[in-house]
Design an enzyme around this catalytic site. Structure first.
Site, PDB file in Angstrom:
ATOM      1  N   LYS A 237       0.856  -1.198   0.000  1.00 49.79           N
ATOM      2  CA  LYS A 237       0.000   0.000   0.000  1.00 49.79           C
ATOM      3  C   LYS A 237       0.880   1.232   0.000  1.00 49.79           C
ATOM      4  O   LYS A 237       1.962   1.234   0.605  1.00 49.79           O
ATOM      5  CB  LYS A 237      -0.904   0.038   1.250  1.00 49.79           C
ATOM      6  CG  LYS A 237      -1.712   1.322   1.378  1.00 49.79           C
ATOM      7  CD  LYS A 237      -2.500   1.394   2.673  1.00 49.79           C
ATOM      8  CE  LYS A 237      -3.224   2.730   2.791  1.00 49.79           C
ATOM      9  NZ  LYS A 237      -4.035   2.837   4.019  1.00 49.79           N
ATOM     10  N   GLU A 287      -8.450  12.431  12.344  1.00 50.31           N
ATOM     11  CA  GLU A 287      -7.683  11.297  12.838  1.00 50.31           C
ATOM     12  C   GLU A 287      -6.822  11.608  14.055  1.00 50.31           C
ATOM     13  O   GLU A 287      -5.888  12.400  13.982  1.00 50.31           O
ATOM     14  CB  GLU A 287      -6.780  10.752  11.719  1.00 50.31           C
ATOM     15  CG  GLU A 287      -6.072   9.470  12.081  1.00 50.31           C
ATOM     16  CD  GLU A 287      -5.423   8.806  10.891  1.00 50.31           C
ATOM     17  OE1 GLU A 287      -4.556   7.940  11.095  1.00 50.31           O
ATOM     18  OE2 GLU A 287      -5.770   9.154   9.741  1.00 50.31           O
ATOM     19  N   GLU A 331      -7.725  -2.603   3.291  1.00 55.28           N
ATOM     20  CA  GLU A 331      -6.939  -1.408   3.621  1.00 55.28           C
ATOM     21  C   GLU A 331      -7.046  -1.100   5.112  1.00 55.28           C
ATOM     22  O   GLU A 331      -6.057  -0.763   5.766  1.00 55.28           O
ATOM     23  CB  GLU A 331      -7.432  -0.216   2.799  1.00 55.28           C
ATOM     24  CG  GLU A 331      -6.643   1.058   3.034  1.00 55.28           C
ATOM     25  CD  GLU A 331      -7.139   2.231   2.210  1.00 55.28           C
ATOM     26  OE1 GLU A 331      -6.719   3.366   2.511  1.00 55.28           O
ATOM     27  OE2 GLU A 331      -7.944   2.025   1.287  1.00 55.28           O
ATOM     28  N   GLU A 466     -11.744  10.503  -4.786  1.00 53.34           N
ATOM     29  CA  GLU A 466     -11.679  10.553  -3.321  1.00 53.34           C
ATOM     30  C   GLU A 466     -10.938  11.805  -2.842  1.00 53.34           C
ATOM     31  O   GLU A 466     -11.348  12.450  -1.880  1.00 53.34           O
ATOM     32  CB  GLU A 466     -10.996   9.304  -2.781  1.00 53.34           C
ATOM     33  CG  GLU A 466     -10.928   9.286  -1.257  1.00 53.34           C
ATOM     34  CD  GLU A 466     -10.366   7.993  -0.691  1.00 53.34           C
ATOM     35  OE1 GLU A 466      -9.701   8.058   0.356  1.00 53.34           O
ATOM     36  OE2 GLU A 466     -10.597   6.938  -1.298  1.00 53.34           O
ATOM     37  N   LYS A 470     -12.273  14.989  -0.475  1.00 60.94           N
ATOM     38  CA  LYS A 470     -11.612  15.460   0.737  1.00 60.94           C
ATOM     39  C   LYS A 470     -11.213  16.932   0.646  1.00 60.94           C
ATOM     40  O   LYS A 470     -11.120  17.613   1.671  1.00 60.94           O
ATOM     41  CB  LYS A 470     -10.394  14.591   1.023  1.00 60.94           C
ATOM     42  CG  LYS A 470     -10.765  13.163   1.428  1.00 60.94           C
ATOM     43  CD  LYS A 470      -9.554  12.265   1.561  1.00 60.94           C
ATOM     44  CE  LYS A 470      -9.942  10.869   2.010  1.00 60.94           C
ATOM     45  NZ  LYS A 470      -8.784   9.943   2.054  1.00 60.94           N
TER      46      LYS A 470
END
Length: 480
Positions: A237, A287, A331, A466, A470
């Site tokens: 990844k 986060e 993921e 995506e 964002k």
């Protein structure tokens, strides 16, 4: 840190303050080294962001972090003491400096109240080193002169002073006393919160089109290259970000932009870090990297994303698709397992639910798993920050292989984007979040950042979409 049994609100007057600072200066003279002096007092309910805006100076550093849904906000302005570092040992170097400052610190007042006592505001760039001309060092930490924080209904104001032998005590005492008087002079609006005349003004009309350091085609090509490297087994990844530059018809006020962000995203960390040279890094990050309080460490895995729906049925359908997506679940598992493994390597025993939940924000929803662990006596907050950063959610996996390719594929320096930002207190607690959904603001210009995780099964067009989703968090704030 030594806490003195003195009440700074008793017999509060300039002469008493001058006398106290004189005693601190005498203590500093005995060792021949400056000593941090911290004075904490409870004050009437204030909005720390409004206070920070009222004393905002472009030529002075500041730090701000708020979680509106938790009724928690912390602001600091100007510098009492500061330190910078770089390289692989930067987290340990910052911890060493904090320990050195606290070893000689003197504190009085509401030191044990929520956000009482001196706080150390720290920020680390994504990489251990920065490129020439970047606005922030690889690691920085400072103790603010003025600190205001709110935890629920309690508001604490803190003055931090670096008292050295031979310092001008009269000038220092006068400065602190003027600040004390300013707190008493704020005007209050409805609800008892302090008001500031600048809050809520539109930040200026944003001029289109935006300019990308790399084109949309470049990003899609970078994703395609990353997928080739994943197929070749170089890494499993990699997280690739985009940056877009926008400009406004007038200077952008970072704290006014921040006010819009905290209103739109109450469950995120609204933050601002200014370098004192006219540049601020602001955002609304979803986060948490790590929080430590009363011997408990908390972190979270936040990976796997999908947009919000226009209505309840569409939103529920999208959430179902996210929860049952093999690509998104893989993921998320990769991030969770990597973080749990790093905590275990520190000697901790992480605990987390077996199935991820959903974290819903205004424009996007994520797979989310909270993680907790009892903190051993030998593990400190910055040990955990160093171990967890960068998580696979912002770097990739395996970390060394993925991070080694990020700069090459992205085409621009990340700086503080996706780096840890946060604070430490004198009791070993503190909190760090990840610098996501963010922008670097300088005068009338801003550079916005957004990224996406690339794994086997990703598609360039989907990942580009995506990042577009964002970007809306910051673009909406800029557009007012």
């Amino acid at each position: 840190m030594t806490t003195l049994p003195l009440d700074p609100t008793a017999n509060a007057n300039p002469a008493a303050l001058r006398g106290f600072l004189g005693e601190c200066a005498a203590a500093a003279a005995k060792t021949g080294r400056p000593r941090l002096v911290s004075i904490s007092v409870r004050v009437a309910a204030l909005d720390p962001l409004a206070v920070l805006e009222s004393i905002f100076e472009p030529g002075q550093p500041h730090f701000y972090a708020e979680r509106p849904d938790l009724e928690s906000a912390l602001a600091g302005a100007e510098v009492a003491a500061e330190f910078t570092a770089h390289g692989p040992g930067r987290f340990a170097a910052v911890q060493g400096w904090v320990d050195e400052i606290l070893a000689g610190a003197l504190a009085v007042g509401e030191v044990n109240a929520p956000f009482g006592g001196p706080h150390f505001f720290a920020a680390f760039t994504f990489l251990d080193e920065v490129e020439p001309g970047e606005p922030f060092p690889a690691a920085q930490v400072f103790v603010p002169c003025w600190q205001v924080a709110r935890a629920g209904d309690a508001t604490i104001a803190v003055a931090n002073l670096l008292v050295a032998p031979g310092v001008d005590l009269d000038a220092m005492a006068e400065r602190v006393w003027r600040a004390h008087a300013k707190f008493r002079g704020f005007e209050f609006g409805s609800g008892g919160r302090v008001t500031s005349p600048g809050m809520g003004r539109p930040p200026g009309e944003v001029t289109r089109p935006t300019v990308e350091p790399q084109s949309a085609e470049h990003y899609r090509a970078a994703v395609a290259q990353a997928l080739d490297r994943i197929a070749a087994g170089e890494f499993g990844k990699i997280v690739l970000a985009r940056a877009i530059d926008v400009s406004a018809g007038a200077p952008l006020h970072p704290l006014e932009l921040l006010n819009g962000l905290r209103q739109r995203f109450p469950s995120c960390y609204a933050f601002s870090l200014a370098n004192g040279r006219g540049q601020s890094f602001i955002g609304a990050s979803p986060e948490r990297l790590v929080r430590v309080s009363q011997g408990l460490l908390e972190t979270e895995a936040l990976a796997g994303s999908i947009r919000r729906g226009a209505g309840a049925s569409e939103d529920a359908g999208l959430a179902h698709a996210l929860a049952h997506s093999d690509k998104e679940q893989r993921e998320h598992r990769l991030v969770l397992e990597a973080m749990a493994g790093r905590l275990a390597a520190l000697g901790l025993t992480p605990e987390f639910p077996p199935v991820p939940g959903l974290r819903r924000l205004a424009n996007v929803q994520h797979l989310h798993t909270p993680v907790r662990a009892a903190l051993g006596e030998k593990v400190r907050l910055l040990d955990a920050v160093a171990a967890l950063h960068p998580t696979p959610a912002v770097g990739g996996w395996p970390v060394p292989a993925a991070v080694a390719r990020i700069r090459e594929l992205e085409g621009f320096p990340r700086g503080l984007y996706a780096g840890p930002l946060g604070w430490l207190n004198a009791r070993g607690g503190g909190e760090f979040f990840v610098g996501l959904r963010s922008a670097l603001v300088a005068g009338p210009s801003a550079r916005l950042y957004a990224g996406a995780g690339i794994v086997a099964g990703s598609a360039p067009d989907t990942e580009f979409a995506e990042t577009e989703l964002k970007f809306h968090a910051m673009l909406d704030a800029l557009l007012g």
